[in-house]
Motif scaffolding. Structure first.
Motif, PDB file in Angstrom:
ATOM      1  N   ILE A  30      57.831   9.801  74.807  1.00 10.81           N
ATOM      2  CA  ILE A  30      58.181  10.174  73.439  1.00 10.81           C
ATOM      3  C   ILE A  30      59.704  10.255  73.299  1.00 10.81           C
ATOM      4  O   ILE A  30      60.385  10.749  74.177  1.00 10.81           O
ATOM      5  CB  ILE A  30      57.517  11.539  73.137  1.00 10.81           C
ATOM      6  N   PHE A 148      45.153  21.081  53.013  1.00  7.61           N
ATOM      7  CA  PHE A 148      46.327  21.867  52.636  1.00  7.61           C
ATOM      8  C   PHE A 148      46.398  22.014  51.132  1.00  7.61           C
ATOM      9  O   PHE A 148      46.880  23.015  50.611  1.00  7.61           O
ATOM     10  CB  PHE A 148      47.614  21.246  53.192  1.00  7.61           C
ATOM     11  N   VAL A 253      46.585  22.599  60.250  1.00  5.50           N
ATOM     12  CA  VAL A 253      47.123  22.506  58.896  1.00  5.50           C
ATOM     13  C   VAL A 253      47.058  23.855  58.188  1.00  5.50           C
ATOM     14  O   VAL A 253      48.013  24.291  57.560  1.00  5.50           O
ATOM     15  CB  VAL A 253      46.328  21.436  58.111  1.00  5.50           C
ATOM     16  N   LYS A 256      49.565  26.456  59.536  1.00  4.60           N
ATOM     17  CA  LYS A 256      50.922  26.235  59.074  1.00  4.60           C
ATOM     18  C   LYS A 256      51.094  26.704  57.641  1.00  4.60           C
ATOM     19  O   LYS A 256      52.078  27.324  57.287  1.00  4.60           O
ATOM     20  CB  LYS A 256      51.244  24.735  59.153  1.00  4.60           C
ATOM     21  N   ARG A 274      59.502  19.478  71.066  1.00  2.32           N
ATOM     22  CA  ARG A 274      59.355  18.863  72.374  1.00  2.32           C
ATOM     23  C   ARG A 274      59.274  19.897  73.504  1.00  2.32           C
ATOM     24  O   ARG A 274      59.845  19.712  74.568  1.00  2.32           O
ATOM     25  CB  ARG A 274      60.501  17.899  72.661  1.00  2.32           C
TER      26      ARG A 274
ATOM     27  N   LEU B 121      48.557  13.095  65.976  1.00  2.00           N
ATOM     28  CA  LEU B 121      49.892  13.675  65.817  1.00  2.00           C
ATOM     29  C   LEU B 121      50.808  13.234  66.948  1.00  2.00           C
ATOM     30  O   LEU B 121      51.932  12.790  66.751  1.00  2.00           O
ATOM     31  CB  LEU B 121      49.759  15.199  65.820  1.00  2.00           C
ATOM     32  N   ALA B 125      54.081  10.775  66.815  1.00  2.61           N
ATOM     33  CA  ALA B 125      55.404  11.233  67.241  1.00  2.61           C
ATOM     34  C   ALA B 125      56.045  10.205  68.173  1.00  2.61           C
ATOM     35  O   ALA B 125      57.244  10.007  68.172  1.00  2.61           O
ATOM     36  CB  ALA B 125      55.284  12.581  67.935  1.00  2.61           C
ATOM     37  N   ASN B 128      56.818   6.696  66.150  1.00  3.82           N
ATOM     38  CA  ASN B 128      57.629   6.812  64.929  1.00  3.82           C
ATOM     39  C   ASN B 128      56.791   6.533  63.696  1.00  3.82           C
ATOM     40  O   ASN B 128      56.103   5.519  63.625  1.00  3.82           O
ATOM     41  CB  ASN B 128      58.829   5.859  64.948  1.00  3.82           C
ATOM     42  N   PRO B 129      56.858   7.423  62.746  1.00  2.37           N
ATOM     43  CA  PRO B 129      55.962   7.351  61.592  1.00  2.37           C
ATOM     44  C   PRO B 129      56.045   6.013  60.869  1.00  2.37           C
ATOM     45  O   PRO B 129      57.104   5.442  60.742  1.00  2.37           O
ATOM     46  CB  PRO B 129      56.484   8.467  60.684  1.00  2.37           C
ATOM     47  N   ALA B 205      46.662  12.262  54.745  1.00  2.00           N
ATOM     48  CA  ALA B 205      47.263  13.340  53.960  1.00  2.00           C
ATOM     49  C   ALA B 205      47.693  14.494  54.858  1.00  2.00           C
ATOM     50  O   ALA B 205      48.786  15.041  54.715  1.00  2.00           O
ATOM     51  CB  ALA B 205      46.298  13.820  52.885  1.00  2.00           C
ATOM     52  N   SER B 206      46.832  14.867  55.812  1.00  2.00           N
ATOM     53  CA  SER B 206      47.186  15.969  56.709  1.00  2.00           C
ATOM     54  C   SER B 206      48.390  15.636  57.553  1.00  2.00           C
ATOM     55  O   SER B 206      49.263  16.469  57.771  1.00  2.00           O
ATOM     56  CB  SER B 206      46.013  16.302  57.631  1.00  2.00           C
ATOM     57  N   PHE B 209      51.445  16.061  55.606  1.00  9.12           N
ATOM     58  CA  PHE B 209      51.765  17.487  55.479  1.00  9.12           C
ATOM     59  C   PHE B 209      52.486  17.978  56.719  1.00  9.12           C
ATOM     60  O   PHE B 209      53.398  18.796  56.647  1.00  9.12           O
ATOM     61  CB  PHE B 209      50.478  18.260  55.253  1.00  9.12           C
ATOM     62  N   LEU B 210      52.080  17.503  57.880  1.00  9.10           N
ATOM     63  CA  LEU B 210      52.691  17.953  59.125  1.00  9.10           C
ATOM     64  C   LEU B 210      53.978  17.201  59.414  1.00  9.10           C
ATOM     65  O   LEU B 210      54.617  17.415  60.436  1.00  9.10           O
ATOM     66  CB  LEU B 210      51.715  17.779  60.294  1.00  9.10           C
ATOM     67  N   GLY B 211      54.369  16.311  58.516  1.00  9.26           N
ATOM     68  CA  GLY B 211      55.655  15.649  58.656  1.00  9.26           C
ATOM     69  C   GLY B 211      55.608  14.303  59.349  1.00  9.26           C
ATOM     70  O   GLY B 211      56.632  13.680  59.585  1.00  9.26           O
ATOM     71  N   LEU B 212      54.402  13.823  59.685  1.00  7.52           N
ATOM     72  CA  LEU B 212      54.338  12.577  60.454  1.00  7.52           C
ATOM     73  C   LEU B 212      53.467  11.525  59.787  1.00  7.52           C
ATOM     74  O   LEU B 212      52.776  10.777  60.434  1.00  7.52           O
ATOM     75  CB  LEU B 212      53.792  12.877  61.859  1.00  7.52           C
ATOM     76  N   ARG B 215      55.805   6.879  55.571  1.00  3.63           N
ATOM     77  CA  ARG B 215      57.026   7.153  54.842  1.00  3.63           C
ATOM     78  C   ARG B 215      57.367   5.970  53.970  1.00  3.63           C
ATOM     79  O   ARG B 215      56.779   4.918  54.089  1.00  3.63           O
ATOM     80  CB  ARG B 215      58.151   7.429  55.858  1.00  3.63           C
ATOM     81  N   GLY B 222      48.702  10.282  50.383  1.00  4.18           N
ATOM     82  CA  GLY B 222      48.876  11.452  51.237  1.00  4.18           C
ATOM     83  C   GLY B 222      50.298  11.969  51.196  1.00  4.18           C
ATOM     84  O   GLY B 222      50.528  13.167  51.027  1.00  4.18           O
ATOM     85  N   SER B 226      51.680  15.481  49.659  1.00  8.52           N
ATOM     86  CA  SER B 226      52.392  16.410  50.515  1.00  8.52           C
ATOM     87  C   SER B 226      53.802  16.679  49.998  1.00  8.52           C
ATOM     88  O   SER B 226      54.255  17.813  49.954  1.00  8.52           O
ATOM     89  CB  SER B 226      52.427  15.830  51.920  1.00  8.52           C
TER      90      SER B 226
ATOM     91  N   SER C 371      62.539  13.738  57.359  1.00  9.17           N
ATOM     92  CA  SER C 371      61.842  13.944  56.093  1.00  9.17           C
ATOM     93  C   SER C 371      62.324  15.191  55.352  1.00  9.17           C
ATOM     94  O   SER C 371      61.701  15.622  54.406  1.00  9.17           O
ATOM     95  CB  SER C 371      60.342  14.038  56.340  1.00  9.17           C
ATOM     96  N   PRO C 398      62.326   6.267  59.514  1.00 12.61           N
ATOM     97  CA  PRO C 398      62.010   7.697  59.556  1.00 12.61           C
ATOM     98  C   PRO C 398      61.899   8.197  60.991  1.00 12.61           C
ATOM     99  O   PRO C 398      61.285   7.551  61.831  1.00 12.61           O
ATOM    100  CB  PRO C 398      60.647   7.767  58.857  1.00 12.61           C
ATOM    101  N   GLU C 400      61.893  12.050  63.579  1.00 15.10           N
ATOM    102  CA  GLU C 400      61.838  13.506  63.595  1.00 15.10           C
ATOM    103  C   GLU C 400      63.228  14.062  63.894  1.00 15.10           C
ATOM    104  O   GLU C 400      64.089  13.332  64.378  1.00 15.10           O
ATOM    105  CB  GLU C 400      60.916  13.964  64.704  1.00 15.10           C
TER     106      GLU C 400
END
Lengths: 311, 273, 529
Positions: A30, A148, A253, A256, A274, B121, B125, B128-129, B205-206, B209-212, B215, B222, B226, C371, C398, C400
């Motif tokens: 990663i 959510f 979800v 959070k 990380r 998820l 990560a 990359n999204p 969608a979830s 929401f979690l940022g990933l 885009r 989704g 979000s 983001s 994009p 993180e």
């Protein structure tokens, strides 16, 4: 039964090791490291010497296979390593966050069972009627909303507009705080259980042995009580067991959103930052719980229906 | 009676979404990505912008239409990947048995034990999204049910007369699997497929929401939902329309799946009560 | 714009001033929020430099200096007085004699010396080491060549001497929470990790990881009469929408607002009365990598500054929750030149510059962004159509947060979008543009300019404060002209607070970080008891 349990126990070990390996490999490729995550808000500069010290402290200077070897050696001694972020043993970090997630998961499963199973039963006993249609469409709707969003809407309605419940957090641990998050989380499994129960009950109602019982003159009520319940229960229980894994995953979800201090939000944070030891530890813990629950479910099913025999 | 209603409503809903997606370039008013005019940011629904505009000044109606393409792609492609992996593994495991079966069963148990959202998820990560990453992530993490189903069906069909006959006639294993076994288990697999498509749309969608999630430049429902969650009190239309779109699509898929199961499941055919 | 800024700052100070005029009430609980994530790292503040952790640290710990929000500069906290030597390298501190740790022990010079030595511990990586390294001999401890820092000398229990390696103002280096003073020798104990002992106004009462931290009054705090409130409850709430609901529901006393809520609260007759706005010392920029050919040309970089209508984006997208950037340094900084005008929106000029530089048809580049709603992909999305108009096509990549931080420092990008700290010390902020500063430190755009180097070196070696500021202002202006970045905006931090919460300080370094001893709740709070 004892042999079955033993076999299950033995199967758990390779599964856990495989999970550990997969996660380990995933996270060694990663991009982004803990050190770089510490300056991701642009607030301060992480300087080179501090980063080097960090790499040394976390053991990143060793090659991958050496690190994995060390990790497995630790695992055997039930030591999950040290968290990068908190500098505490991972077991301690997980222990602090485990109870809220367990509470949330059980509360939502309880909600889904208490509402979903009777709903499915009612629908199945009068198939094709408007009761059936309404409850099934209602159930399916529950499965069609992102969690959510549902959570946010509920928060808005029940906390802000109606003022019945607090909108976030764990509070003093009292039940009021548990209501909104567990319902938001439990709506989807409730819908699934309702449909599964309906299908299971219908299938059994038309099965041969029930028709036989009816033909023999057993009263309708007794038919329902005796045969239906036991057989349907087996199917329902199995579904619950399988749903458990999904619910734990979805809890992320909800946790959070509601600032619920559980494993799920810990996991997401650790992935973002990380903090690899915690990610690995949390996932192993989740997998272990899932395996334990499913074994329990299998045992329960065997107890309810003596025809189920495990070799 | 009820069975038809399922199929009908589900079919109509799903078909509407498909048509909307296919005809998006024709039906949309603006380009969903480039036509952003900050002067019109956060306009409520009106004559010019049927669904209103979002924070960047983009027409939500056009974005929802184009978003149908993305969500359908996510649903269909990821489910296709799931199905192919699941069927290949399950069919072969059930047919050949032995150590291959043990291995596949172990792998399936493993995949069932890791929550799919969390696995997705982690994969997002790493990769990359993006749309491709999402398809890979969802495709690789949701095949276990299909595999179990394929395996169970194979085990029960294996002993059927026509399969034995084919074996005696010297058909190759692959031929038997593809021509004799596969067609007979398509029913439940299609059902799981439709339900899985709905799940994939929700998973997207979830993950957003979690940022990933997906885009820009793709207008996915989704990420629209979000991104708009902070504006739920000030500009609710930004989240209502994509939310509704998701709801309609997933509802349609679920009803369709239910309806298909009701017709295709042989036992329930007798259940015309 | 500047007038607006001055008025806003004046109002912010006035709000603080008016609040002080009332008599503080003793008692009650302050229900604060930590909005930058869903957890705290741990209870050892030395390990984390994140704003989120500094929020709770301010309740329980103290450092040698503290940030005075009203004056906008660091002031002595644990020391009564300080004397600088003639050459400006040695500082003699006289500690206060009324400071007690939460375990009852009195503060002495030993504790400070021990803490700074501890931070240089080579085995563990403490972010604060970056600051302590300014003390002579610290590097030797880090490398393991010395046991203690030679530049720290104890004179007596209440006095010690600090010798620095460079002429810097120690106030800017020893005020952050990562340099909080611990009782000597105690942090090795297991218990310290779950029960930190500090010098702050409150001591730890309860910590639920991922949920909240509650601290109760420390009666022997050195500021007599303070703290006012009995307890501080810091709720960890990372979701802005959840905070919004909780705030409106009166479950929390303060909440940092995002752009969407800013608009809603400003338009609400009740909520708009409780808004504290501060221009923070962060500059949002788009960095351009000169190793990517088009960006090596100053004309291209300037063209980008001309091509983007930043005011429109600030007004429409950021909802006026930012101030247009006219340089690297924020307006509150001494090196800020009020006379410099921002790059006007002029797409024609941009096209002309591009043509001159050899790109009449524009070019394509990849834009790395997270983001984040204030300085991430949404901003890039708004900019892309504007760049398109002058022929430049941008594609968003994009990533993180941790990945952004990594690739920018390694130079593995063409352009990036980020929010960077540009204060409070202008010298440290501008040092990033010295050619000797590596890309891994903060010279992300490999900036190299002889004049700038000369001016910075002079500023570093002079004792004359006016000359320093003069040089730094010149550097700031040169950087603005050279345009290694697209200068977007300075952050306007907005905190909504309930009418019963008083004593908030307009902290420009980070509004969410507050000195809790200055705050109190009056009777109308639901948590007034």
């Amino acid at each position: 039964m004892a042999a079955f349990l033993l076999r299950r126990l033995l199967q758990t070990v390779p599964i856990l090791l495989a999970v550990a390996l997969i996660i380990f490999i995933l996270f060694s490729v990663i991009p982004g490291t803990f050190a770089s995550s510490m300056s991701d808000d642009g607030r301060s500069v992480i300087d080179v010497q501090v980063m080097e010290r960090m790499n040394k402290e976390f053991g990143f200077n060793d090659p991958v296979y050496v690190r994995f070897g060390k990790y497995v050696a630790q695992l055997v001694q039930l030591d999950l390593g040290t968290s990068f972020r908190t500098r505490q043993p991972v077991t301690k970090v997980l222990a602090e966050r485990m109870w809220p997630t367990l509470l949330l998961t059980f509360a939502s499963m309880l909600f889904s069972i208490v509402v979903g199973v009777p709903l499915g039963f009612i629908a199945a006993l009068r198939p094709g009627s408007w009761v059936d249609t309404v409850s099934m469409v209602g159930a399916v709707s529950g499965l069609s909303l992102p969690k959510f969003w549902l959570g946010l809407l509920m928060m808005y309605l029940f906390a802000l507009v109606l003022g019945w419940l607090p909108s976030f957090g764990y509070g003093d641990g009292s039940l009021r705080y548990l209501v909104l998050p567990s319902i938001a989380l439990g709506v989807a499994p409730m819908a699934l259980l309702a449909r599964t129960t309906r299908a299971a009950v219908l299938e059994i109602m038309n099965a041969d042995f029930v028709r036989t019982a009816r033909a023999k003159g057993m009263s309708e009520r007794k038919v329902v009580q005796w045969h239906l319940t036991r057989n349907a229960l087996v199917i329902v229980l199995t579904t619950i067991g399988l749903q458990f894994g999904t619910v734990i995953g979805q809890a992320v979800v909800i946790e959070k959103l509601f600032s619920w201090p559980g494993l799920g939000s810990l996991l997401v944070d650790s992935v973002t930052l990380r903090d690899i030891p915690v990610v690995q530890g949390a996932i192993l813990l989740i997998v272990l719980s899932f395996l334990v629950i499913n074994t329990l479910v299998d045992v329960l099913c065997a107890l309810i229906d003596p025809r189920i025999k495990y070799t | 009676m009820k069975i038809r209603a399922n199929l009908l409503i589900g079919g109509i809903l799903f078909a509407t979404v498909v048509v909307a997606g296919l005809l998006a370039p024709l039906l949309a008013h603006t380009d969903p990505v480039m036509d952003a005019n900050l002067m019109y940011a956060e306009e409520p629904p009106g004559a010019e912008f049927w669904f209103g505009t979002d924070a960047q000044g983009r027409d939500i109606y056009s974005r929802v239409l184009h978003g149908a393409r993305i969500s359908l792609t996510v649903g269909i492609v990821s489910q296709l990947i799931n199905t192919i992996i699941g069927v290949c593994l399950g069919l072969s495991a059930g047919y050949w048995g032995g150590w291959w079966d043990d291995f596949v069963s172990g792998l399936t148990n493993l995949m069932l034990a890791i929550p799919s959202l969390i696995f997705a998820l982690a994969i997002m990560a790493i990769l990359n999204p993006g749309l491709t990453s999402l398809l890979i992530a969802l495709g690789l993490t949701n095949w276990s049910f299909t595999c179990r189903l394929a395996r169970a069906s194979t085990l029960s069909l294996k002993s059927q007369g026509y399969v034995q006959a084919a074996k005696v006639l010297g058909y190759s294993d692959i031929r038997i699997m593809l021509t004799q076994l596969l067609p007979n288990m398509l029913g439940p697999i299609i059902v799981i497929g439709t339900l899985g498509m709905g799940g994939a749309v929700l998973a997207e969608a979830s993950l957003s929401f979690l940022g990933l999630g997906i885009r820009p430049p793709y207008p996915s429902w989704g990420s629209m939902l979000s991104d708009a969650r902070d504006q739920i009190t000030t500009a609710p239309w930004i989240s209502i329309f994509p939310g509704l779109a998701i709801f309609v699509t997933v509802l349609g898929l679920n009803l369709l799946g239910d309806g298909l199961r009701d017709i295709l499941d042989p036992q329930s055919r007798t259940r015309r009560i | 714009m500047l007038k607006r800024l001055l008025i806003t700052t004046a109002i912010a100070l006035a709000i603080g001033g008016v609040a002080e005029a009332q008599t503080p009430r003793k008692g009650g609980t302050i229900r604060f929020t930590a909005p930058y994530g869903s957890s705290f790292a741990n209870l050892d503040i030395h390990t984390s430099n994140r704003a989120q952790d500094e929020i709770w640290a301010k309740a329980i710990h103290r450092s040698l200096y503290n940030w005075d929000a009203a004056a906008g500069k660091p002031v002595l906290e644990l020391a009564k007085s300080v004397e600088a030597s003639g050459d400006g390298l040695t500082y003699t501190f006289k500690l206060r004699d009324d400071a007690y740790f939460h375990n009852g022990r009195k503060l002495s010079a030993d504790d400070i010396i021990w803490t700074y030595n501890h931070l240089m511990d080579g085995g563990k990586a403490y972010p604060g080491a970056r600051y302590v390294r300014m003390i002579k001999g610290a590097v030797d401890v880090e490398k393991g060549q010395a046991k203690t820092i030679s530049g720290l000398r104890k004179i007596d229990d209440n006095t010690f001497e600090m010798t620095l390696t460079e002429r810097i103002d120690p106030g800017f280096y020893f005020w952050t929470a990562t340099t909080s003073i611990y009782p000597a020798g105690e942090s090795q104990n297991e218990a310290f990790a779950s029960n930190p002992i500090g010098l702050g106004p409150y001591k730890l009462a309860e910590y639920v990881p991922g949920s909240r931290l509650v601290a109760e009054r420390w009666d022997k705090f050195y500021n007599t009469g303070k703290p006012y409130a009995d307890k501080v409850a810091i709720m960890i709430m990372g979701e802005a929408s959840a905070r919004d609901v909780a705030f409106r529901n009166k479950e929390i006393d303060a909440s940092i607002l995002g752009p969407a809520q800013y608009v809603a609260y400003k338009n609400d007759p009740e909520l708009s009365k409780g808004l504290l706005e501060v221009a923070e010392v962060y500059t949002r920029v788009m960095g351009m990598n000169p190793e990517f050919k088009p960006f090596a040309d100053k004309r291209v970089r300037q063209a980008i500054n001309y091509a983007i209508d930043a005011d429109l984006i600030i007004k429409r997208l950021v909802k006026d929750k930012a101030y247009r950037a006219t340089s690297w340094l924020p307006p509150t900084s001494p090196g800020f030149d009020k006379s410099v005008k921002p790059y006007p929106y002029d797409p024609e000029k941009a096209k002309k510059l591009l043509a001159e530089a050899g790109y009449p048809n524009g070019f394509e580049f990849e834009w790395t962004a997270t983001s984040n709603e204030s300085w991430g992909i949404p901003i890039a999305e708004a900019v892309i159509p504007m760049l398109e108009k002058v022929g430049i096509k941008a594609k968003i990549k994009p990533v993180e947060g941790s990945v952004l931080s990594e690739v920018v420092r390694k130079g593995e990008y063409q352009a990036f979008l980020w929010s960077l700290s540009t204060g409070p010390d202008p010298q440290a902020a501008l040092k990033c543009f010295h050619s000797k500063t590596p890309q891994t430190a903060c010279n992300y755009t490999l900036f190299k300019n002889e004049e700038v180097d000369k001016l910075l070196d002079e500023a570093g070696s002079t004792n004359d404060a006016t000359k320093k500021v003069e040089n730094l202002t010149k550097v700031n202006n040169i950087v603005f002209d050279e345009a290694p970045y697209w200068f977007f905006n300075y952050n306007k931090a907005v905190m909504a607070h309930q009418p019963w919460l008083k004593g908030l300080q307009p902290n420009a370094t980070e509004l969410a970080i507050q000195n809790f001893e200055e705050m109190w709740v009056d009777e109308s709070s639901p948590a007034a008891k």
